[in-house]
Design a protein around this motif. Structure first.
Motif, PDB file in Angstrom:
ATOM      1  N   ALA A 173      34.321  40.487  38.950  1.00 32.11           N
ATOM      2  CA  ALA A 173      34.127  39.115  39.417  1.00 32.11           C
ATOM      3  C   ALA A 173      35.371  38.296  39.080  1.00 32.11           C
ATOM      4  N   MET A 174      35.970  37.674  40.124  1.00 33.57           N
ATOM      5  CA  MET A 174      37.221  36.951  39.936  1.00 33.57           C
ATOM      6  C   MET A 174      37.077  35.465  40.247  1.00 33.57           C
ATOM      7  N   LYS A 175      37.904  34.682  39.574  1.00 31.35           N
ATOM      8  CA  LYS A 175      38.011  33.248  39.861  1.00 31.35           C
ATOM      9  C   LYS A 175      39.425  32.796  39.534  1.00 31.35           C
ATOM     10  N   SER A 176      40.065  32.144  40.487  1.00 29.69           N
ATOM     11  CA  SER A 176      41.409  31.587  40.285  1.00 29.69           C
ATOM     12  C   SER A 176      42.399  32.619  39.760  1.00 29.69           C
ATOM     13  N   GLY A 177      42.317  33.830  40.329  1.00 30.29           N
ATOM     14  CA  GLY A 177      43.274  34.865  39.970  1.00 30.29           C
ATOM     15  C   GLY A 177      43.013  35.555  38.654  1.00 30.29           C
ATOM     16  N   LYS A 178      41.848  35.312  38.055  1.00 34.17           N
ATOM     17  CA  LYS A 178      41.519  35.936  36.773  1.00 34.17           C
ATOM     18  C   LYS A 178      40.178  36.655  36.856  1.00 34.17           C
ATOM     19  N   VAL A 179      40.029  37.684  36.042  1.00 34.41           N
ATOM     20  CA  VAL A 179      38.752  38.388  35.956  1.00 34.41           C
ATOM     21  C   VAL A 179      37.842  37.630  34.994  1.00 34.41           C
ATOM     22  N   ILE A 180      36.703  37.190  35.511  1.00 33.51           N
ATOM     23  CA  ILE A 180      35.744  36.467  34.682  1.00 33.51           C
ATOM     24  C   ILE A 180      34.785  37.435  34.002  1.00 33.51           C
ATOM     25  N   LYS A 181      34.383  38.467  34.741  1.00 34.44           N
ATOM     26  CA  LYS A 181      33.464  39.460  34.206  1.00 34.44           C
ATOM     27  C   LYS A 181      33.626  40.761  34.972  1.00 34.44           C
ATOM     28  N   ALA A 182      33.548  41.871  34.283  1.00 30.06           N
ATOM     29  CA  ALA A 182      33.605  43.183  34.925  1.00 30.06           C
ATOM     30  C   ALA A 182      32.611  44.104  34.228  1.00 30.06           C
ATOM     31  N   GLY A 183      31.919  44.911  35.022  1.00 27.53           N
ATOM     32  CA  GLY A 183      30.953  45.827  34.441  1.00 27.53           C
ATOM     33  C   GLY A 183      29.936  46.285  35.474  1.00 27.53           C
ATOM     34  N   LYS A 184      28.835  46.802  35.014  1.00 29.21           N
ATOM     35  CA  LYS A 184      27.767  47.241  35.905  1.00 29.21           C
ATOM     36  C   LYS A 184      27.135  46.028  36.591  1.00 29.21           C
ATOM     37  N   PRO A 185      26.484  46.236  37.738  1.00 31.04           N
ATOM     38  CA  PRO A 185      25.864  45.113  38.451  1.00 31.04           C
ATOM     39  C   PRO A 185      24.946  44.273  37.577  1.00 31.04           C
ATOM     40  N   ILE A 192      34.744  44.130  44.374  1.00 28.97           N
ATOM     41  CA  ILE A 192      35.355  42.910  43.861  1.00 28.97           C
ATOM     42  C   ILE A 192      34.705  41.719  44.542  1.00 28.97           C
ATOM     43  N   ILE A 193      34.219  40.777  43.749  1.00 27.35           N
ATOM     44  CA  ILE A 193      33.578  39.573  44.297  1.00 27.35           C
ATOM     45  C   ILE A 193      34.289  38.331  43.785  1.00 27.35           C
ATOM     46  N   GLY A 194      34.078  37.217  44.486  1.00 26.69           N
ATOM     47  CA  GLY A 194      34.672  35.954  44.063  1.00 26.69           C
ATOM     48  C   GLY A 194      34.732  35.005  45.239  1.00 26.69           C
ATOM     49  N   ALA A 195      34.936  33.742  44.950  1.00 26.29           N
ATOM     50  CA  ALA A 195      35.018  32.725  45.996  1.00 26.29           C
ATOM     51  C   ALA A 195      36.293  32.900  46.811  1.00 26.29           C
ATOM     52  N   ASN A 196      36.350  32.243  47.969  1.00 25.88           N
ATOM     53  CA  ASN A 196      37.569  32.256  48.769  1.00 25.88           C
ATOM     54  C   ASN A 196      38.733  31.710  47.943  1.00 25.88           C
ATOM     55  N   GLY A 197      39.871  32.394  48.029  1.00 20.67           N
ATOM     56  CA  GLY A 197      41.041  31.945  47.285  1.00 20.67           C
ATOM     57  C   GLY A 197      41.070  32.382  45.840  1.00 20.67           C
ATOM     58  N   SER A 198      40.156  33.269  45.441  1.00 23.59           N
ATOM     59  CA  SER A 198      40.106  33.702  44.039  1.00 23.59           C
ATOM     60  C   SER A 198      41.113  34.804  43.717  1.00 23.59           C
ATOM     61  N   GLY A 199      41.735  35.357  44.756  1.00 23.26           N
ATOM     62  CA  GLY A 199      42.744  36.390  44.519  1.00 23.26           C
ATOM     63  C   GLY A 199      42.265  37.801  44.788  1.00 23.26           C
ATOM     64  N   LEU A 226      27.536  33.928  37.991  1.00 24.23           N
ATOM     65  CA  LEU A 226      27.620  33.339  39.333  1.00 24.23           C
ATOM     66  C   LEU A 226      27.893  31.841  39.279  1.00 24.23           C
ATOM     67  N   LYS A 227      27.370  31.187  38.254  1.00 24.82           N
ATOM     68  CA  LYS A 227      27.652  29.752  38.103  1.00 24.82           C
ATOM     69  C   LYS A 227      29.129  29.537  37.820  1.00 24.82           C
ATOM     70  N   GLU A 228      29.699  30.410  37.014  1.00 23.79           N
ATOM     71  CA  GLU A 228      31.111  30.242  36.656  1.00 23.79           C
ATOM     72  C   GLU A 228      32.048  30.526  37.823  1.00 23.79           C
ATOM     73  N   ILE A 229      31.746  31.557  38.609  1.00 26.90           N
ATOM     74  CA  ILE A 229      32.696  31.923  39.666  1.00 26.90           C
ATOM     75  C   ILE A 229      32.430  31.232  41.001  1.00 26.90           C
ATOM     76  N   PHE A 230      31.162  30.824  41.252  1.00 21.82           N
ATOM     77  CA  PHE A 230      30.840  30.191  42.533  1.00 21.82           C
ATOM     78  C   PHE A 230      30.352  28.748  42.404  1.00 21.82           C
ATOM     79  N   ASN A 231      30.156  28.281  41.170  1.00 22.85           N
ATOM     80  CA  ASN A 231      29.606  26.945  40.929  1.00 22.85           C
ATOM     81  C   ASN A 231      28.232  26.785  41.586  1.00 22.85           C
ATOM     82  N   ILE A 232      27.390  27.787  41.378  1.00 28.53           N
ATOM     83  CA  ILE A 232      26.027  27.726  41.894  1.00 28.53           C
ATOM     84  C   ILE A 232      25.035  28.017  40.768  1.00 28.53           C
ATOM     85  N   GLU A 233      23.816  27.504  40.962  1.00 27.38           N
ATOM     86  CA  GLU A 233      22.715  27.861  40.079  1.00 27.38           C
ATOM     87  C   GLU A 233      21.874  28.878  40.832  1.00 27.38           C
TER      88      GLU A 233
END
Length: 280
Positions: free
Chosen positions: A211-223, A33-40, A232-239
């Motif tokens: 991959a989680m953001k704000s308590g929700k699953v944004i994407k799940a699947g194979k690496p 499970i990955i995601g930014a701090n506070g993502s749940g 990664l842009k959606e969950i971490f706000n990075i390019e």
């Protein structure tokens, strides 16, 4: 699937931190499970292992609602290694690992011959048998983490949850712990579910990523599906610049920049580097 959540809602007081969560944990696989701090992430892990309560929804383990299991019965099915552990002073490695047999002990609290066999097996498979009579306090961080994993193994559960098991470890010890867990998954058919911050470690060792953001699953699947510039842009706000790990062939985050607020020169450097990687 070994574990499923259905419309799961988790709150701290009036603050809803996870809303309508629907996930599937595949059996005999390593899920990260990955995601930014506070993502749940940690909240979700603690909830599906029944450390903290949930407000509504369902958690289904092996086809049964997790709320129907009593504590000892559930502890025979899943074990969890929290991010921080507290132990009593003066405890030896063997004594700590023996605590994993608690779900199987009678009211007298005595260890059986089978208990001792399982404890010795857990020590051996984690390479901690050489520390059996040493105090936990005398071990390095990596050694200590392996002992905690041995205790989880002593529970004889088919599913092991770990919350950031590589935190505070140096690179060599991080790899040592992750390879141990990978080995347990591949050779012992254990279902491994863990939270990790390092994206490249997640891509390398996961069969399945959530991959989680704000308590929700944004994407799940194979690496390959989750470790992408878009996700990664959606969950971490990075390019992010995504390449391929030359050792494993898995996706790899080569570099990244903040998606918003980067100055013009930094964006131009990023664009030039992206083109170079693409051409390579």
């Amino acid at each position: 699937m070994i574990l499923t959540t259905k419309d799961l809602n988790i709150a701290y007081g009036d603050n809803l931190v996870v809303k309508d969560l629907n996930i599937d944990i595949p059996e005999h696989k390593t899920t990260i499970i990955i995601g930014a701090n506070g993502s749940g992430k940690s909240t979700m892990l603690k909830t599906i292992s029944r450390i903290i309560p949930y407000q509504s929804g369902k958690i289904i383990l092996n086809g049964n609602d997790i709320s129907n299991f009593d504590t000892k019965e559930l502890a025979k099915k899943l074990s969890i290694l929290p991010q921080s552990q507290e132990i009593a002073d003066g405890l030896t490695v063997g004594e700590l690992v023996s605590y994993g047999r608690f779900p199987y002990q009678s009211s007298l609290g005595r260890l059986s011959e089978h208990d001792y066999q399982v404890i010795n097996w857990a020590l051996k498979v984690t390479g901690t048998d050489v520390f059996k009579y040493r105090l936990i306090d005398s071990l390095s961080g990596g050694q200590r983490q392996r002992v905690w994993i041995a205790m989880a193994l002593a529970q004889e559960t088919e599913t092991i949850f770990l919350d950031e098991p590589t935190t505070y470890l140096d690179l060599a010890h991080q790899l040592e712990v992750l390879k141990l867990l990978d080995n347990l998954n591949k050779k012992q058919a254990r279902t491994i579910v863990m939270v990790l911050h390092d994206l490249n470690q997640a891509a390398r060792f996961a069969d399945y990523i959530i991959a989680m953001k704000s308590g929700k699953v944004i994407k799940a699947g194979k690496p390959e599906a989750v470790i992408s510039a878009e996700v990664l842009k959606e969950i971490f706000n990075i390019e992010a610049i995504i390449g391929q790990d030359p050792l494993t062939g898995k996706p790899m985050c080569i570099s990244y920049n903040i998606a918003e607020g980067a100055d013009k020169n930094e964006k131009e450097k990023y664009s030039d580097y992206t083109n170079a990687v693409s051409n390579f």
